[in-house]
Write a protein that holds these residues in place. Structure first.
Motif, PDB file in Angstrom:
ATOM      1  N   ALA A 118       0.901  -1.050  -0.031  1.00 24.90           N
ATOM      2  CA  ALA A 118      -0.059  -0.156   0.088  1.00 24.90           C
ATOM      3  C   ALA A 118       0.885   1.082  -0.279  1.00 24.90           C
ATOM      4  CB  ALA A 118      -0.430  -0.525   1.032  1.00 24.90           C
ATOM      5  N   GLU A 119       2.075   1.332   0.706  1.00 28.19           N
ATOM      6  CA  GLU A 119       2.903   2.471   0.517  1.00 28.19           C
ATOM      7  C   GLU A 119       4.231   1.946   0.798  1.00 28.19           C
ATOM      8  OE1 GLU A 119       2.745   4.490   4.249  1.00 28.19           O
ATOM      9  OE2 GLU A 119       2.772   2.920   5.826  1.00 28.19           O
ATOM     10  N   LEU A 120       5.036   2.629  -0.152  1.00 24.92           N
ATOM     11  CA  LEU A 120       6.488   2.947  -0.017  1.00 24.92           C
ATOM     12  C   LEU A 120       6.861   3.896   1.647  1.00 24.92           C
ATOM     13  CD1 LEU A 120       8.109   2.393  -3.290  1.00 24.92           C
ATOM     14  CD2 LEU A 120       7.929   0.880  -1.778  1.00 24.92           C
ATOM     15  N   ARG A 121       6.882   3.871   2.706  1.00 23.33           N
ATOM     16  CA  ARG A 121       6.964   3.887   3.550  1.00 23.33           C
ATOM     17  C   ARG A 121       8.716   5.483   4.243  1.00 23.33           C
ATOM     18  NH1 ARG A 121       3.374   5.423   7.771  1.00 23.33           N
ATOM     19  NH2 ARG A 121       3.960   5.735   9.837  1.00 23.33           N
ATOM     20  N   THR A 174       7.430  10.734   4.550  1.00 23.86           N
ATOM     21  CA  THR A 174       6.892  10.580   3.308  1.00 23.86           C
ATOM     22  C   THR A 174       6.530   9.650   3.202  1.00 23.86           C
ATOM     23  OG1 THR A 174       6.055  11.418   1.259  1.00 23.86           O
ATOM     24  CG2 THR A 174       8.069  10.610   1.493  1.00 23.86           C
ATOM     25  N   SER A 175       4.775   8.863   2.638  1.00 22.04           N
ATOM     26  CA  SER A 175       5.311   7.717   2.146  1.00 22.04           C
ATOM     27  C   SER A 175       4.341   8.018   0.527  1.00 22.04           C
ATOM     28  CB  SER A 175       3.600   6.955   2.149  1.00 22.04           C
ATOM     29  OG  SER A 175       4.264   6.742   3.668  1.00 22.04           O
ATOM     30  N   LEU A 176       5.421   7.605  -0.257  1.00 21.88           N
ATOM     31  CA  LEU A 176       4.999   7.014  -2.064  1.00 21.88           C
ATOM     32  C   LEU A 176       3.864   5.838  -1.524  1.00 21.88           C
ATOM     33  CD1 LEU A 176       6.642   6.568  -5.323  1.00 21.88           C
ATOM     34  CD2 LEU A 176       5.061   5.330  -4.581  1.00 21.88           C
ATOM     35  N   THR A 177       2.059   7.050  -1.961  1.00 26.85           N
ATOM     36  CA  THR A 177       1.405   5.625  -2.304  1.00 26.85           C
ATOM     37  C   THR A 177       1.409   4.672  -3.634  1.00 26.85           C
ATOM     38  OG1 THR A 177      -0.105   6.728  -3.311  1.00 26.85           O
ATOM     39  CG2 THR A 177      -0.513   6.541  -0.551  1.00 26.85           C
ATOM     40  N   LEU A 178       0.764   2.938  -2.708  1.00 24.55           N
ATOM     41  CA  LEU A 178       0.904   2.086  -4.140  1.00 24.55           C
ATOM     42  C   LEU A 178      -0.374   1.504  -4.057  1.00 24.55           C
ATOM     43  CD1 LEU A 178       4.244   0.322  -2.604  1.00 24.55           C
ATOM     44  CD2 LEU A 178       3.507   2.137  -4.606  1.00 24.55           C
ATOM     45  N   TYR A 212       1.548  -2.588  -6.646  1.00 25.21           N
ATOM     46  CA  TYR A 212       3.365  -3.218  -6.175  1.00 25.21           C
ATOM     47  C   TYR A 212       3.288  -4.566  -5.392  1.00 25.21           C
ATOM     48  CZ  TYR A 212       8.525  -1.330  -5.132  1.00 25.21           C
ATOM     49  OH  TYR A 212       9.369  -1.492  -4.833  1.00 25.21           O
ATOM     50  N   LEU A 213       4.073  -5.570  -6.054  1.00 26.69           N
ATOM     51  CA  LEU A 213       4.249  -6.591  -5.340  1.00 26.69           C
ATOM     52  C   LEU A 213       5.736  -7.011  -4.709  1.00 26.69           C
ATOM     53  CD1 LEU A 213       2.726  -9.137  -7.296  1.00 26.69           C
ATOM     54  CD2 LEU A 213       1.216  -7.347  -5.855  1.00 26.69           C
ATOM     55  N   VAL A 214       5.649  -7.868  -3.388  1.00 17.28           N
ATOM     56  CA  VAL A 214       6.855  -8.469  -2.500  1.00 17.28           C
ATOM     57  C   VAL A 214       6.649  -9.656  -2.198  1.00 17.28           C
ATOM     58  CG1 VAL A 214       7.446  -5.766  -1.626  1.00 17.28           C
ATOM     59  CG2 VAL A 214       6.105  -7.715  -0.528  1.00 17.28           C
ATOM     60  N   VAL A 215       7.581 -10.372  -2.907  1.00 16.93           N
ATOM     61  CA  VAL A 215       7.296 -12.347  -2.833  1.00 16.93           C
ATOM     62  C   VAL A 215       8.713 -12.732  -2.059  1.00 16.93           C
ATOM     63  CG1 VAL A 215       5.891 -12.369  -4.893  1.00 16.93           C
ATOM     64  CG2 VAL A 215       8.253 -12.622  -5.367  1.00 16.93           C
ATOM     65  N   PRO A 259       2.018  -4.073   7.583  1.00 17.84           N
ATOM     66  CA  PRO A 259       1.650  -6.072   6.792  1.00 17.84           C
ATOM     67  C   PRO A 259       1.395  -5.293   5.096  1.00 17.84           C
ATOM     68  CG  PRO A 259       0.211  -5.342   7.892  1.00 17.84           C
ATOM     69  CD  PRO A 259       0.972  -4.076   8.489  1.00 17.84           C
ATOM     70  N   ALA A 260       1.295  -4.107   4.990  1.00 21.16           N
ATOM     71  CA  ALA A 260       1.276  -4.148   3.878  1.00 21.16           C
ATOM     72  C   ALA A 260       2.562  -2.560   3.061  1.00 21.16           C
ATOM     73  CB  ALA A 260      -0.751  -3.289   3.292  1.00 21.16           C
ATOM     74  N   SER A 261       3.116  -2.300   3.308  1.00 23.12           N
ATOM     75  CA  SER A 261       4.413  -1.509   3.609  1.00 23.12           C
ATOM     76  C   SER A 261       6.061  -1.288   3.885  1.00 23.12           C
ATOM     77  CB  SER A 261       4.380   0.043   4.972  1.00 23.12           C
ATOM     78  OG  SER A 261       3.548   0.494   4.807  1.00 23.12           O
ATOM     79  N   VAL A 262       6.214  -1.347   1.864  1.00 25.46           N
ATOM     80  CA  VAL A 262       7.551  -1.478   2.185  1.00 25.46           C
ATOM     81  C   VAL A 262       8.485  -0.003   3.382  1.00 25.46           C
ATOM     82  CG1 VAL A 262      10.042  -1.614   0.233  1.00 25.46           C
ATOM     83  CG2 VAL A 262       7.764  -2.612   0.007  1.00 25.46           C
ATOM     84  N   THR A 263       9.407  -0.087   4.338  1.00 27.30           N
ATOM     85  CA  THR A 263       9.683   0.940   4.660  1.00 27.30           C
ATOM     86  C   THR A 263      11.451   0.825   5.105  1.00 27.30           C
ATOM     87  OG1 THR A 263       8.062   0.358   6.317  1.00 27.30           O
ATOM     88  CG2 THR A 263       9.449   1.956   7.837  1.00 27.30           C
ATOM     89  N   TRP A 264      11.152   2.147   4.622  1.00 29.23           N
ATOM     90  CA  TRP A 264      13.393   2.354   4.341  1.00 29.23           C
ATOM     91  C   TRP A 264      13.197   3.302   6.103  1.00 29.23           C
ATOM     92  CZ3 TRP A 264      10.186   2.191   0.128  1.00 29.23           C
ATOM     93  CH2 TRP A 264      11.124   1.624  -1.071  1.00 29.23           C
ATOM     94  N   TRP A 265      14.277   3.475   6.921  1.00 28.48           N
ATOM     95  CA  TRP A 265      14.878   4.108   7.876  1.00 28.48           C
ATOM     96  C   TRP A 265      15.977   4.600   7.263  1.00 28.48           C
ATOM     97  CZ3 TRP A 265      11.324   4.487  12.136  1.00 28.48           C
ATOM     98  CH2 TRP A 265      10.635   3.962  12.414  1.00 28.48           C
TER      99      TRP A 265
END
Length: 411
Positions: free
Chosen positions: A77-80, A91-95, A107-110, A206-212
């Motif tokens: 749902a987002e790139l956070r 910010t978040s890039l919404t997906l 946008y999927l992750v597997v 559960p629906a985010s790719v999160t970068w710190w």
């Protein structure tokens, strides 16, 4: 893909990873016989999580695997984007709906093994594809009638053409270009996978790719395996000058390398990691030459890139689809290979540059990091989508679709 039956050839594919299997499938569905030569004792994929942007989903759709990968993948749902020093959500890039409507796919992750398994099953079901494991290609020779793939131990396999999909340390590339070892980036990445049940509820997302992001380092995590696992990948620009791969590393060493990430949530997630393995990242500069008569490079053998654009597998899939389309129904494979390389070079070079330049997004410190945060906060949802449109929104997989890239590290 059309599946047109024209002049059939026997095409050898060196490498049975994601790019090699996708190329085999595309070429076989164009009517060619394909023999995949894999170095490992069995066809399997190492690694953990992999991100598949809409361009990669589109490529899989054209290979007949779109529904399968949508079912296997976790839909993001987002790139956070988080400041790993202050803990601020920048910010978040919404997906979600707007993104999917614009780019045509989710946008999927597997898990890498899931994607590889989908391709492998499709290849095994295709009667025109032969799979040979424990068969390491060490080079090739060719003449007017065909190509001979030279194998470890002195054996050889004969075909009409050869696709080098044998990765960043490609033996086919070494013979074709002779350009030496890959470039060492100086960045070490640390990877671990943990059961999601071990992650505190408030940290799961559960629906985010999160970068710190932090000074000279960053940390990304996202769910894989249908949400049952959390994939952890932490990077540190530590000036490494050698390139060991898949090396065991202690939890204490990872914590020390990522000490610049002071945000409590980031530190809690890092502390959950067990069984960490490390790799020093390598890539190559873009090159003009991918072909040698009946021989062509594909995927990491042609355009290896740092993983920061999350496009390595997507670009290999794009390669495979376009190669299959250009070679569909033709015995004039050398000409098709030349056209393929000409169509793909500029686009893949742009992604290679974006992956390198994105380090400026992930690793600044102090005032530079604050300036980055201000800039990102100022971008609207549509503005963030526009930044990735050149990469995620293509339809043709040719270099004509890379023109919106302006050198900014927004991958």
């Amino acid at each position: 893909m059309s599946g047109r039956r024209g002049t059939s050839a026997t095409v050898l594919v060196a490498g049975g990873g994601i790019g090699g299997l996708a190329a085999a499938l595309a070429l076989a569905r164009g009517g060619h016989r394909v023999v995949v030569l894999e170095r490992a004792p069995e066809f399997a994929e190492l690694g953990a999580g992999i991100q598949i942007a809409p361009n990669g989903v589109l490529a899989l759709e054209r290979l007949g695997l779109g529904d399968a990968v949508r079912a296997a993948g976790v839909h993001m749902a987002e790139l956070r984007f988080m400041d790993g020093v202050t803990g601020e959500h920048v910010t978040s890039l919404t997906l979600t709906e707007r993104y999917r409507r614009r780019f045509g796919n989710p946008y999927l992750v597997v898990h890498r093994a899931e994607l590889h398994g989908l391709l492998l099953r499709a290849c095994r079901a295709e009667e025109r594809i032969g799979l040979r494991a424990a068969t390491a290609v060490t080079g090739y020779r060719q003449d007017a009638a065909g190509v001979t793939a030279l194998l470890d131990g002195g054996a050889a396999v004969r075909g009409d053409a050869l696709v080098g999909a044998d990765g960043i340390h490609s033996a086919v590339r070494a013979r074709l270009l002779g350009d030496g070892a890959p470039r060492i980036s100086g960045i070490t990445v640390y990877r671990a996978v943990i059961p999601m049940e071990l992650v505190p509820e408030e940290l799961r997302r559960p629906a985010s790719v999160t970068w710190w992001t932090g000074p000279h380092c960053h940390f990304v995590h996202y769910p894989i395996a249908g949400g049952a696992l959390l994939n952890l990948a932490a990077s540190r620009d530590n000036g490494a000058t050698e390139a060991p791969a898949n090396v065991a590393v202690t939890e204490e060493a990872v914590a020390e390398q990522l000490a610049g990430l002071a945000a409590p949530a980031a530190r809690r997630l890092l502390a959950l990691g067990e069984g960490w393995r490390s790799w020093v990242l390598v890539d190559r500069d873009p090159v003009e030459r991918w072909t040698d008569g009946r021989v062509v490079l594909l995927g990491d053998a042609a355009h290896p890139m740092l993983h920061y654009a999350a496009q390595g597998a997507c670009q290999a899939l794009e390669d495979a689809v376009l190669l299959g389309e250009l070679a569909d129904g033709t015995g004039a494979l050398a000409e098709a290979f030349d056209t393929f390389a000409a169509e793909r070079r500029a686009r893949t070079a742009a992604v290679q540059r974006a992956a390198r330049e994105s380090i400026r997004l992930w690793h600044p410190a102090g005032e530079a990091a604050e300036a980055r945060n201000r800039l990102l906060r100022g971008l609207s949802e549509g503005g963030l989508h526009e930044r990735v449109a050149w990469m995620h929104g293509v339809k043709t997989f040719s270099s004509s679709d890379h023109h919106n890239y302006d050198g900014e590290p927004w991958a």
